[in-house]
Design an enzyme around this catalytic site. Sequence first.
Site, PDB file in Angstrom:
ATOM      1  N   ASP A 104       0.856  -1.182   0.000  1.00  0.00           N
ATOM      2  CA  ASP A 104       0.000   0.000   0.000  1.00  0.00           C
ATOM      3  C   ASP A 104       0.892   1.232   0.000  1.00  0.00           C
ATOM      4  O   ASP A 104       1.811   1.346   0.828  1.00  0.00           O
ATOM      5  CB  ASP A 104      -0.904   0.012   1.226  1.00  0.00           C
ATOM      6  CG  ASP A 104      -1.994  -1.058   1.157  1.00  0.00           C
ATOM      7  OD1 ASP A 104      -2.033  -1.802   0.157  1.00  0.00           O
ATOM      8  OD2 ASP A 104      -2.788  -1.147   2.111  1.00  0.00           O
TER       9      ASP A 104
ATOM     10  N   ASP B 115     -15.930  -3.386  -1.119  1.00  0.00           N
ATOM     11  CA  ASP B 115     -15.434  -2.992   0.198  1.00  0.00           C
ATOM     12  C   ASP B 115     -16.636  -2.704   1.086  1.00  0.00           C
ATOM     13  O   ASP B 115     -17.489  -1.877   0.733  1.00  0.00           O
ATOM     14  CB  ASP B 115     -14.564  -1.735   0.094  1.00  0.00           C
ATOM     15  CG  ASP B 115     -13.406  -1.913  -0.886  1.00  0.00           C
ATOM     16  OD1 ASP B 115     -12.861  -3.028  -0.941  1.00  0.00           O
ATOM     17  OD2 ASP B 115     -13.051  -0.945  -1.568  1.00  0.00           O
TER      18      ASP B 115
END
Length: 242
Positions: free
Chosen positions: A8, A129
């Site tokens: 990330d 998500d």
Amino acid sequence: MIVFPAIDLKAGQVVRLAEGDMDRATVYGDDPAAQARLFAAAGATHLHVVDLDGSFAGRAENRDAVESVLRAFPGQVQLGGGIRDAAAVEGWLDLGVARVVMGTAALKDPDFVKAMATAHPGRIVVAVDARDGMVATEGWAAISDMPATDLARRFEDAGVAALLFTDIGRDGLLKGCNVEATVALARAVSIPVIASGGVAGIDDIHQLAAHASEGIEGVITGRALYDGRLDLAEAISVAEPA
């Protein structure tokens, strides 16, 4: 089942967030390419990269870092974060990204995502998500009124490569993957599902691998690797037995 180590990116650094909160970032390094090489050396053939800044900005914000990872990693790179138009999709695919992940666009403009899946078969992943079962968007900053399963079903027969299901309430917290919700989603649709969020150790890999035949294509893991709670080579051996 594929193990996707996660890189990330925030301001060019390798970080992990807690529950997707940019203010709760732990920095693990400032050389994403070096991290990619370490994962490759441990046996990883796939990598999951997220442009976190891009998720909020709606455009690429860590391009240099992503390009360095693409040069360093010999396997397949899956990329998400702010990819919301055709130029972005095609630009990344042309640079060598194997699959792009689209989340906000999937909720706000499903026809566009379906068009991209048709134009680039097997290379578009839809991010589902969810917090408490409801879809989150805009880098997880906004919660919609759509159930995760409803969003997933929109893309049946659309040609998407996979669904990436993340339980935001567990992401980056080492609480353990929400195996029950992930498997329920995989059973509800015909699209392969990638699990994400909360992997704490090898037990999560064992539990998910037991359901691989039910549509669990892979699992993404980040903090557990960086904190030394999960050995990548062992995880791969459990997920992809010889």
